[in-house]
Design a protein around this motif. Structure first.
Motif, PDB file in Angstrom:
ATOM      1  N   GLN A  10       1.336  -3.300  14.453  1.00 23.68           N
ATOM      2  CA  GLN A  10       1.942  -2.322  13.564  1.00 23.68           C
ATOM      3  C   GLN A  10       1.935  -2.892  12.153  1.00 23.68           C
ATOM      4  O   GLN A  10       2.207  -4.081  11.963  1.00 23.68           O
ATOM      5  CB  GLN A  10       3.391  -2.127  14.033  1.00 23.68           C
ATOM      6  N   TRP A  11       1.657  -2.044  11.174  1.00 22.13           N
ATOM      7  CA  TRP A  11       1.568  -2.569   9.798  1.00 22.13           C
ATOM      8  C   TRP A  11       1.672  -1.434   8.794  1.00 22.13           C
ATOM      9  O   TRP A  11       1.196  -0.328   9.049  1.00 22.13           O
ATOM     10  CB  TRP A  11       0.234  -3.285   9.613  1.00 22.13           C
ATOM     11  N   GLU A  12       2.282  -1.754   7.666  1.00 24.06           N
ATOM     12  CA  GLU A  12       2.305  -0.833   6.528  1.00 24.06           C
ATOM     13  C   GLU A  12       2.248  -1.681   5.271  1.00 24.06           C
ATOM     14  O   GLU A  12       2.971  -2.673   5.152  1.00 24.06           O
ATOM     15  CB  GLU A  12       3.597  -0.016   6.538  1.00 24.06           C
ATOM     16  N   CYS A  13       1.366  -1.297   4.354  1.00 29.31           N
ATOM     17  CA  CYS A  13       1.247  -2.078   3.117  1.00 29.31           C
ATOM     18  C   CYS A  13       2.490  -1.876   2.265  1.00 29.31           C
ATOM     19  O   CYS A  13       2.788  -0.752   1.861  1.00 29.31           O
ATOM     20  CB  CYS A  13      -0.007  -1.638   2.350  1.00 29.31           C
ATOM     21  N   ASP A  14       3.210  -2.964   2.030  1.00 32.11           N
ATOM     22  CA  ASP A  14       4.437  -2.908   1.235  1.00 32.11           C
ATOM     23  C   ASP A  14       4.187  -3.680  -0.060  1.00 32.11           C
ATOM     24  O   ASP A  14       4.760  -4.734  -0.300  1.00 32.11           O
ATOM     25  CB  ASP A  14       5.593  -3.516   2.055  1.00 32.11           C
ATOM     26  N   TYR A  15       3.276  -3.120  -0.870  1.00 37.52           N
ATOM     27  CA  TYR A  15       2.819  -3.853  -2.059  1.00 37.52           C
ATOM     28  C   TYR A  15       3.929  -4.083  -3.075  1.00 37.52           C
ATOM     29  O   TYR A  15       3.867  -5.012  -3.874  1.00 37.52           O
ATOM     30  CB  TYR A  15       1.635  -3.120  -2.717  1.00 37.52           C
ATOM     31  N   LYS A  16       4.986  -3.219  -3.039  1.00 39.12           N
ATOM     32  CA  LYS A  16       6.084  -3.433  -3.988  1.00 39.12           C
ATOM     33  C   LYS A  16       6.876  -4.673  -3.600  1.00 39.12           C
ATOM     34  O   LYS A  16       7.349  -5.415  -4.462  1.00 39.12           O
ATOM     35  CB  LYS A  16       6.993  -2.206  -4.013  1.00 39.12           C
ATOM     36  N   ASP A  17       7.041  -4.888  -2.298  1.00 36.84           N
ATOM     37  CA  ASP A  17       7.783  -6.057  -1.824  1.00 36.84           C
ATOM     38  C   ASP A  17       7.043  -7.353  -2.177  1.00 36.84           C
ATOM     39  O   ASP A  17       7.644  -8.299  -2.679  1.00 36.84           O
ATOM     40  CB  ASP A  17       7.978  -5.938  -0.307  1.00 36.84           C
ATOM     41  N   CYS A  18       5.756  -7.372  -1.937  1.00 36.42           N
ATOM     42  CA  CYS A  18       5.005  -8.626  -2.140  1.00 36.42           C
ATOM     43  C   CYS A  18       4.348  -8.694  -3.519  1.00 36.42           C
ATOM     44  O   CYS A  18       3.667  -9.669  -3.823  1.00 36.42           O
ATOM     45  CB  CYS A  18       3.952  -8.790  -1.054  1.00 36.42           C
ATOM     46  N   ARG A  19       4.560  -7.639  -4.343  1.00 35.62           N
ATOM     47  CA  ARG A  19       3.929  -7.587  -5.667  1.00 35.62           C
ATOM     48  C   ARG A  19       2.412  -7.729  -5.534  1.00 35.62           C
ATOM     49  O   ARG A  19       1.754  -8.427  -6.306  1.00 35.62           O
ATOM     50  CB  ARG A  19       4.482  -8.647  -6.621  1.00 35.62           C
ATOM     51  N   ALA A  20       1.863  -7.068  -4.524  1.00 39.14           N
ATOM     52  CA  ALA A  20       0.412  -7.015  -4.302  1.00 39.14           C
ATOM     53  C   ALA A  20      -0.222  -8.410  -4.229  1.00 39.14           C
ATOM     54  O   ALA A  20      -1.202  -8.712  -4.913  1.00 39.14           O
ATOM     55  CB  ALA A  20      -0.264  -6.166  -5.379  1.00 39.14           C
ATOM     56  N   THR A  21       0.353  -9.220  -3.364  1.00 39.70           N
ATOM     57  CA  THR A  21      -0.122 -10.602  -3.198  1.00 39.70           C
ATOM     58  C   THR A  21      -1.634 -10.698  -3.011  1.00 39.70           C
ATOM     59  O   THR A  21      -2.294 -11.541  -3.615  1.00 39.70           O
ATOM     60  CB  THR A  21       0.550 -11.231  -1.958  1.00 39.70           C
ATOM     61  N   CYS A  22      -2.180  -9.805  -2.175  1.00 37.30           N
ATOM     62  CA  CYS A  22      -3.602  -9.970  -1.850  1.00 37.30           C
ATOM     63  C   CYS A  22      -4.522  -9.486  -2.972  1.00 37.30           C
ATOM     64  O   CYS A  22      -5.739  -9.604  -2.849  1.00 37.30           O
ATOM     65  CB  CYS A  22      -3.933  -9.299  -0.522  1.00 37.30           C
ATOM     66  N   CYS A  23      -3.946  -8.950  -4.048  1.00 39.05           N
ATOM     67  CA  CYS A  23      -4.754  -8.552  -5.218  1.00 39.05           C
ATOM     68  C   CYS A  23      -4.662  -9.584  -6.333  1.00 39.05           C
ATOM     69  O   CYS A  23      -5.178  -9.368  -7.428  1.00 39.05           O
ATOM     70  CB  CYS A  23      -4.290  -7.199  -5.735  1.00 39.05           C
ATOM     71  N   GLU A 111       0.514 -14.182   4.375  1.00 42.35           N
ATOM     72  CA  GLU A 111       1.705 -13.926   3.554  1.00 42.35           C
ATOM     73  C   GLU A 111       2.083 -12.450   3.467  1.00 42.35           C
ATOM     74  O   GLU A 111       2.979 -12.086   2.727  1.00 42.35           O
ATOM     75  CB  GLU A 111       1.511 -14.518   2.152  1.00 42.35           C
ATOM     76  N   CYS A 112       1.410 -11.595   4.227  1.00 42.80           N
ATOM     77  CA  CYS A 112       1.668 -10.151   4.159  1.00 42.80           C
ATOM     78  C   CYS A 112       3.035  -9.818   4.773  1.00 42.80           C
ATOM     79  O   CYS A 112       3.307 -10.188   5.913  1.00 42.80           O
ATOM     80  CB  CYS A 112       0.569  -9.398   4.899  1.00 42.80           C
ATOM     81  N   PRO A 113       3.887  -9.090   4.059  1.00 39.21           N
ATOM     82  CA  PRO A 113       5.212  -8.740   4.599  1.00 39.21           C
ATOM     83  C   PRO A 113       5.222  -7.424   5.387  1.00 39.21           C
ATOM     84  O   PRO A 113       6.275  -6.987   5.834  1.00 39.21           O
ATOM     85  CB  PRO A 113       6.064  -8.583   3.341  1.00 39.21           C
ATOM     86  N   GLY A 114       4.046  -6.786   5.559  1.00 37.78           N
ATOM     87  CA  GLY A 114       4.022  -5.437   6.116  1.00 37.78           C
ATOM     88  C   GLY A 114       3.954  -5.335   7.630  1.00 37.78           C
ATOM     89  O   GLY A 114       3.928  -4.219   8.171  1.00 37.78           O
TER      90      GLY A 114
HETATM   91  S1  SF4 Z   1      -0.124  -8.764   1.159  1.00 33.08           S
HETATM   92 FE1  SF4 Z   1      -1.545  -7.090   0.592  1.00 33.08          FE
HETATM   93  S2  SF4 Z   1      -1.695  -5.843   2.446  1.00 33.08           S
HETATM   94 FE2  SF4 Z   1       0.148  -7.090   2.649  1.00 33.08          FE
HETATM   95  S3  SF4 Z   1       1.808  -5.815   1.836  1.00 33.08           S
HETATM   96 FE3  SF4 Z   1       1.071  -7.114   0.161  1.00 33.08          FE
HETATM   97  S4  SF4 Z   1      -0.420  -5.823  -0.906  1.00 33.08           S
HETATM   98 FE4  SF4 Z   1      -0.131  -4.906   1.123  1.00 33.08          FE
END
Ligand code: SF4
Ligand code: SF4
Length: 159
Positions: A10-23, A111-114
């Motif tokens: 199960q997963w949902e991109c939570d880019y606000k929480d991680c401040r778009a870590t993977c970008c 490191e993804c929090p989703g």
């Molecule tokens: S690490 Fe990337 S995929 Fe995971 S929540 Fe953050 S932005 Fe989305």
């Protein structure tokens, strides 16, 4: 062949929480990605991509805040035609084995929090990941083959 080290239920991109870590890193591109972005945004490839001719790899340019297409709200400004590697989330490439039958290894982003929230990653979702990963692998091979075997420069390949 695509090999995924670990399933994600199960997963949902939570880019606000991680401040778009993977970008925030310099993600790899294919020729397909470069041509698509150049055409859709009316840019020369050198405005958004770098080429490492030792490794024969194309990468997204980064600035102080990561990918140059990441906006101030941590959203992707080219979401509709984002690169193949950005369509593999929540997985990232952990290795490529060049062989008669090449293998692309994927793993969940550490490191993804989703994980554990949002929809279940069903067969359709995983089919799309495998389809985009397979296209990435073929494009990656094509770049290596055309650049090395035909001794062409990158401008000629991307022009
Ligand atoms: S690490 Fe990337 S995929 Fe995971 S929540 Fe953050 S932005 Fe989305
Ligand atoms: S292209 Fe979009 S999704 Fe991909 S790294 Fe850049 S901002 Fe993130």
């Amino acid at each position: 062949m695509i090999k995924i080290s670990q399933n994600v239920e199960q997963w949902e991109c939570d880019y606000k929480d991680c401040r778009a870590t993977c970008c925030r890193r310099s993600n790899p591109l294919t020729i397909f990605d470069v041509k698509t972005i150049a055409q859709r945004r009316g840019l020369d490839w050198s405005e958004f991509a770098d080429f490492d001719d030792d490794k024969v790899r194309l990468f997204l340019k980064t600035g102080n805040n990561g990918c140059i297409f990441l906006d101030d709200d941590c959203k992707c400004s080219i979401y509709g035609f984002k690169p193949l590697v950005c369509r593999l989330l929540p997985f990232e490439i952990s290795g490529v084995v060049q062989a008669d039958e090449p293998i692309l290894h994927l793993k969940p982003i550490d490191e993804c929090p989703g994980y554990g929230s949002g929809p279940k990653l069903d067969e359709d979702f995983m089919w799309q990941v495998e389809r985009d990963a397979t296209l990435y692998l073929h494009e990656n091979q094509k770049l290596c083959r055309e650049f090395r075997d035909e001794d062409r420069d990158i401008e000629a390949l991307l022009g």
